[in-house]
Write a protein that holds these residues in place. Structure first.
Motif, PDB file in Angstrom:
ATOM      1  N   CYS A   7       0.863  -1.188   0.000  1.00  0.00           N
ATOM      2  CA  CYS A   7       0.000   0.000   0.000  1.00  0.00           C
ATOM      3  C   CYS A   7       0.892   1.228   0.000  1.00  0.00           C
ATOM      4  O   CYS A   7       1.625   1.476   0.956  1.00  0.00           O
ATOM      5  CB  CYS A   7      -0.872   0.050   1.236  1.00  0.00           C
ATOM      6  SG  CYS A   7      -1.940  -1.340   1.397  1.00  0.00           S
ATOM      7  N   ILE A   8       0.781   1.991  -1.070  1.00  0.00           N
ATOM      8  CA  ILE A   8       1.615   3.174  -1.187  1.00  0.00           C
ATOM      9  C   ILE A   8       0.847   4.368  -0.613  1.00  0.00           C
ATOM     10  O   ILE A   8      -0.291   4.636  -1.008  1.00  0.00           O
ATOM     11  CB  ILE A   8       1.986   3.398  -2.665  1.00  0.00           C
ATOM     12  CG1 ILE A   8       2.904   2.273  -3.151  1.00  0.00           C
ATOM     13  CG2 ILE A   8       2.632   4.738  -2.860  1.00  0.00           C
ATOM     14  CD1 ILE A   8       4.226   2.184  -2.426  1.00  0.00           C
ATOM     15  N   GLY A   9       1.461   5.055   0.317  1.00  0.00           N
ATOM     16  CA  GLY A   9       0.827   6.205   0.952  1.00  0.00           C
ATOM     17  C   GLY A   9       1.101   7.466   0.174  1.00  0.00           C
ATOM     18  O   GLY A   9       0.627   7.651  -0.937  1.00  0.00           O
ATOM     19  N   SER A  10       1.894   8.338   0.738  1.00  0.00           N
ATOM     20  CA  SER A  10       2.224   9.572   0.033  1.00  0.00           C
ATOM     21  C   SER A  10       3.588  10.054   0.509  1.00  0.00           C
ATOM     22  O   SER A  10       4.021   9.728   1.600  1.00  0.00           O
ATOM     23  CB  SER A  10       1.170  10.633   0.327  1.00  0.00           C
ATOM     24  OG  SER A  10       1.094  10.833   1.725  1.00  0.00           O
ATOM     25  N   GLY A  11       4.256  10.805  -0.341  1.00  0.00           N
ATOM     26  CA  GLY A  11       5.500  11.495   0.016  1.00  0.00           C
ATOM     27  C   GLY A  11       6.490  10.643   0.771  1.00  0.00           C
ATOM     28  O   GLY A  11       6.967   9.624   0.278  1.00  0.00           O
ATOM     29  N   ILE A  45      -0.608  -0.720  -4.621  1.00  0.00           N
ATOM     30  CA  ILE A  45      -1.879   0.011  -4.656  1.00  0.00           C
ATOM     31  C   ILE A  45      -1.606   1.459  -4.274  1.00  0.00           C
ATOM     32  O   ILE A  45      -1.035   1.747  -3.217  1.00  0.00           O
ATOM     33  CB  ILE A  45      -2.905  -0.623  -3.708  1.00  0.00           C
ATOM     34  CG1 ILE A  45      -3.205  -2.048  -4.168  1.00  0.00           C
ATOM     35  CG2 ILE A  45      -4.190   0.199  -3.677  1.00  0.00           C
ATOM     36  CD1 ILE A  45      -4.303  -2.737  -3.398  1.00  0.00           C
ATOM     37  N   LEU A  46      -1.983   2.367  -5.168  1.00  0.00           N
ATOM     38  CA  LEU A  46      -1.743   3.783  -4.874  1.00  0.00           C
ATOM     39  C   LEU A  46      -2.961   4.617  -5.223  1.00  0.00           C
ATOM     40  O   LEU A  46      -3.859   4.169  -5.945  1.00  0.00           O
ATOM     41  CB  LEU A  46      -0.479   4.294  -5.581  1.00  0.00           C
ATOM     42  CG  LEU A  46      -0.377   4.302  -7.092  1.00  0.00           C
ATOM     43  CD1 LEU A  46       0.773   5.226  -7.507  1.00  0.00           C
ATOM     44  CD2 LEU A  46      -0.095   2.922  -7.626  1.00  0.00           C
ATOM     45  N   ALA A  47      -3.015   5.818  -4.685  1.00  0.00           N
ATOM     46  CA  ALA A  47      -4.161   6.696  -4.921  1.00  0.00           C
ATOM     47  C   ALA A  47      -4.154   7.189  -6.361  1.00  0.00           C
ATOM     48  O   ALA A  47      -3.091   7.362  -6.963  1.00  0.00           O
ATOM     49  CB  ALA A  47      -4.114   7.878  -3.967  1.00  0.00           C
ATOM     50  N   ASP A  48      -5.367   7.418  -6.918  1.00  0.00           N
ATOM     51  CA  ASP A  48      -5.467   7.724  -8.353  1.00  0.00           C
ATOM     52  C   ASP A  48      -4.850   9.071  -8.737  1.00  0.00           C
ATOM     53  O   ASP A  48      -4.549   9.301  -9.900  1.00  0.00           O
ATOM     54  CB  ASP A  48      -6.924   7.635  -8.835  1.00  0.00           C
ATOM     55  CG  ASP A  48      -7.872   8.434  -7.962  1.00  0.00           C
ATOM     56  OD1 ASP A  48      -7.379   9.175  -7.083  1.00  0.00           O
ATOM     57  OD2 ASP A  48      -9.086   8.314  -8.153  1.00  0.00           O
ATOM     58  N   THR A 103      -3.797   4.831   1.028  1.00  0.00           N
ATOM     59  CA  THR A 103      -4.601   3.693   0.604  1.00  0.00           C
ATOM     60  C   THR A 103      -4.705   2.601   1.665  1.00  0.00           C
ATOM     61  O   THR A 103      -5.434   1.628   1.499  1.00  0.00           O
ATOM     62  CB  THR A 103      -3.963   3.068  -0.643  1.00  0.00           C
ATOM     63  OG1 THR A 103      -2.612   2.751  -0.320  1.00  0.00           O
ATOM     64  CG2 THR A 103      -3.979   4.034  -1.799  1.00  0.00           C
ATOM     65  N   CYS A 104      -3.970   2.773   2.739  1.00  0.00           N
ATOM     66  CA  CYS A 104      -3.806   1.758   3.770  1.00  0.00           C
ATOM     67  C   CYS A 104      -5.110   1.215   4.353  1.00  0.00           C
ATOM     68  O   CYS A 104      -5.354   0.021   4.360  1.00  0.00           O
ATOM     69  CB  CYS A 104      -2.997   2.408   4.871  1.00  0.00           C
ATOM     70  SG  CYS A 104      -1.997   1.332   5.770  1.00  0.00           S
ATOM     71  N   ILE A 105      -5.945   2.130   4.864  1.00  0.00           N
ATOM     72  CA  ILE A 105      -7.151   1.708   5.584  1.00  0.00           C
ATOM     73  C   ILE A 105      -8.126   0.931   4.690  1.00  0.00           C
ATOM     74  O   ILE A 105      -8.532  -0.173   5.065  1.00  0.00           O
ATOM     75  CB  ILE A 105      -7.829   2.926   6.268  1.00  0.00           C
ATOM     76  CG1 ILE A 105      -6.917   3.483   7.369  1.00  0.00           C
ATOM     77  CG2 ILE A 105      -9.189   2.566   6.835  1.00  0.00           C
ATOM     78  CD1 ILE A 105      -6.735   2.560   8.554  1.00  0.00           C
ATOM     79  N   PRO A 106      -8.504   1.439   3.498  1.00  0.00           N
ATOM     80  CA  PRO A 106      -9.410   0.663   2.658  1.00  0.00           C
ATOM     81  C   PRO A 106      -8.883  -0.740   2.351  1.00  0.00           C
ATOM     82  O   PRO A 106      -9.619  -1.726   2.469  1.00  0.00           O
ATOM     83  CB  PRO A 106      -9.516   1.482   1.360  1.00  0.00           C
ATOM     84  CG  PRO A 106      -9.073   2.838   1.710  1.00  0.00           C
ATOM     85  CD  PRO A 106      -8.195   2.752   2.900  1.00  0.00           C
ATOM     86  N   VAL A 107      -7.614  -0.842   2.003  1.00  0.00           N
ATOM     87  CA  VAL A 107      -7.030  -2.138   1.657  1.00  0.00           C
ATOM     88  C   VAL A 107      -7.099  -3.099   2.841  1.00  0.00           C
ATOM     89  O   VAL A 107      -7.521  -4.250   2.708  1.00  0.00           O
ATOM     90  CB  VAL A 107      -5.564  -1.965   1.179  1.00  0.00           C
ATOM     91  CG1 VAL A 107      -4.883  -3.317   1.023  1.00  0.00           C
ATOM     92  CG2 VAL A 107      -5.519  -1.204  -0.131  1.00  0.00           C
TER      93      VAL A 107
END
Lengths: 170, 213
Positions: free
Chosen positions: B47-51, B75-78, B145-149
């Motif tokens: 799960c890829i977060g940010s920065g 998995i990363l945010a769109d 993306t962590c929590i949804p996954v």
């Protein structure tokens, strides 16, 4: 206080902006304090802050300002002293490059959990931190030679643990 | 009369599901039996977060045995462009990885209520990704993306549709307090890792292996 001499200083504000620090660095008292510790040249990564990039000379200090680069590693390496915002990425990069580091905390950022890291790293004497208000007094006061090197990160123990829990039959 | 029977059946199903949820949380947090063995390799989700979180997780990926943890799905945010560059940079010598995009669950400055809605939407979009890939292990270090996954993986586990392990690694930034993601995931993640010894006093399950990044 031990003799300090930091000719080339690299300042970085990270991926966003830090207007107060950018304006503040360019004022006469701050430049005087920097000259006092030997500064002749400043490389300044200003991000999206409210100052114009370019090369200027002020108070006898050459200041090279730019917004972003793909990698600030070179600038970090060639510096004698690094002044950074409190972002974990910038702080750790400076410490890994084994540079004396002064962190200026952006008080405008609420939910400032980054302060937690800067505080702890100061307690462990890897860096000093201050705010814009205390920048000059901090520069006059602290002795960067007292800082201790940062030990390298090591994930092998963790990876071994994972390998013992999550297994593949071969 | 018929309505009462339907109601009773629904109630029983709900109760059974609730008991299963509670039992799984008990199993994860108290029993903590997280061993997992697979015949060939471990299907891995990252799960890829940010920065900074992305950088931290990718540094860890570099030290993982790619033959063991494969295939890998990031998995990363769109709307996350910068992470994509970093992923390809980390994986430049590999080909057994893919990228999957889901809507961001919470944008900066979003109100509390609308972030609940968008988290639910992101969770719904995550469902087919997780169900089709059937991961054996999920790595995350929050936020993004962590929590949804992890929620989807947990629910699929409750329904016996998936058997996987969640590894949560708290960011190096967190010295004395857990992040919001960490506070939530300490009840769902099989392995919780912190990078400062002080944090072990805050989180009863946390493991400390020194500084990882």
């Amino acid at each position: 206080m031990a003799q300090q001499y930091y000719k080339k200083i690299f300042i970085t504000v990270g991926t966003t902006r830090f207007d107060l620090l950018c304006e503040y660095i360019l004022t006469e008292p701050v430049l005087a304090a920097l000259k006092n510790i030997g500064c002749k040249e400043i490389t300044f990564q200003i991000g999206n802050s409210n100052v114009d990039p370019g090369v200027i000379e002020k108070e006898g200090v050459k200041i090279n300002m730019y917004r972003f680069k793909d990698s600030i590693q070179e600038d970090m390496k060639s510096a004698d002293l690094v002044i950074s915002h409190a972002g974990a990425g910038s702080c750790l990069e400076a410490l890994e490059a084994n540079k004396p580091l002064l962190v200026v905390v952006n008080e405008d950022l609420m939910d400032n959990h980054q302060l937690e890291l800067a505080e702890q790293l100061q307690i462990d004497s890897h860096l000093y931190y201050c705010t814009c208000d205390t920048l000059i007094s901090t520069l006059n006061m602290v002795d960067f030679t007292l800082l201790t090197p940062f030990t390298k990160a090591n994930s092998s123990i963790f990876v071994n643990y994972l390998d013992s829990i999550l297994r593949v039959e071969n | 009369m018929a309505l009462e029977i339907v109601g009773a059946i629904l109630f029983t199903i709900l109760l059974a599901f609730l008991l299963r949820v509670l039992y799984l949380i008990y199993e994860i947090t108290i029993v903590n039996k997280c061993e997992l063995t697979r015949p060939k390799s471990l299907r891995t989700i990252l799960c890829i977060g940010s920065g900074g979180h992305t950088t931290e997780l990718l540094r860890l990926v570099k030290n993982l045995n790619k033959k063991k943890y494969q295939p890998r799905v990031y998995i990363l945010a769109d709307n996350d462009v910068s992470s994509e560059v970093k992923i390809h940079e980390t994986e430049k010598e590999q080909s057994d990885y893919t990228l999957s995009r889901i809507p961001r669950s919470r944008n900066v400055q979003q109100s509390y209520f609308s972030s609940v809605i968008s988290t639910l939407y992101a969770t719904l979009c995550t469902l087919p990704v997780i169900y089709n890939f059937k991961p054996d292990v999920i790595f995350c270090n929050g936020p993004g993306t962590c929590i949804p996954v992890c929620v989807v993986a947990f629910l699929l586990r409750c329904l016996y549709l998936l058997d996987c392990r969640i590894v949560f690694i708290e960011s190096i930034c967190r010295v004395r307090t857990l992040s919001l993601t960490g506070k939530i995931l300490q009840f769902f993640a099989d392995i919780v890792v912190v990078q400062w010894p002080q944090l072990r006093d805050v989180c009863f399950r946390a493991k400390y292996f020194g500084r990882l990044t």
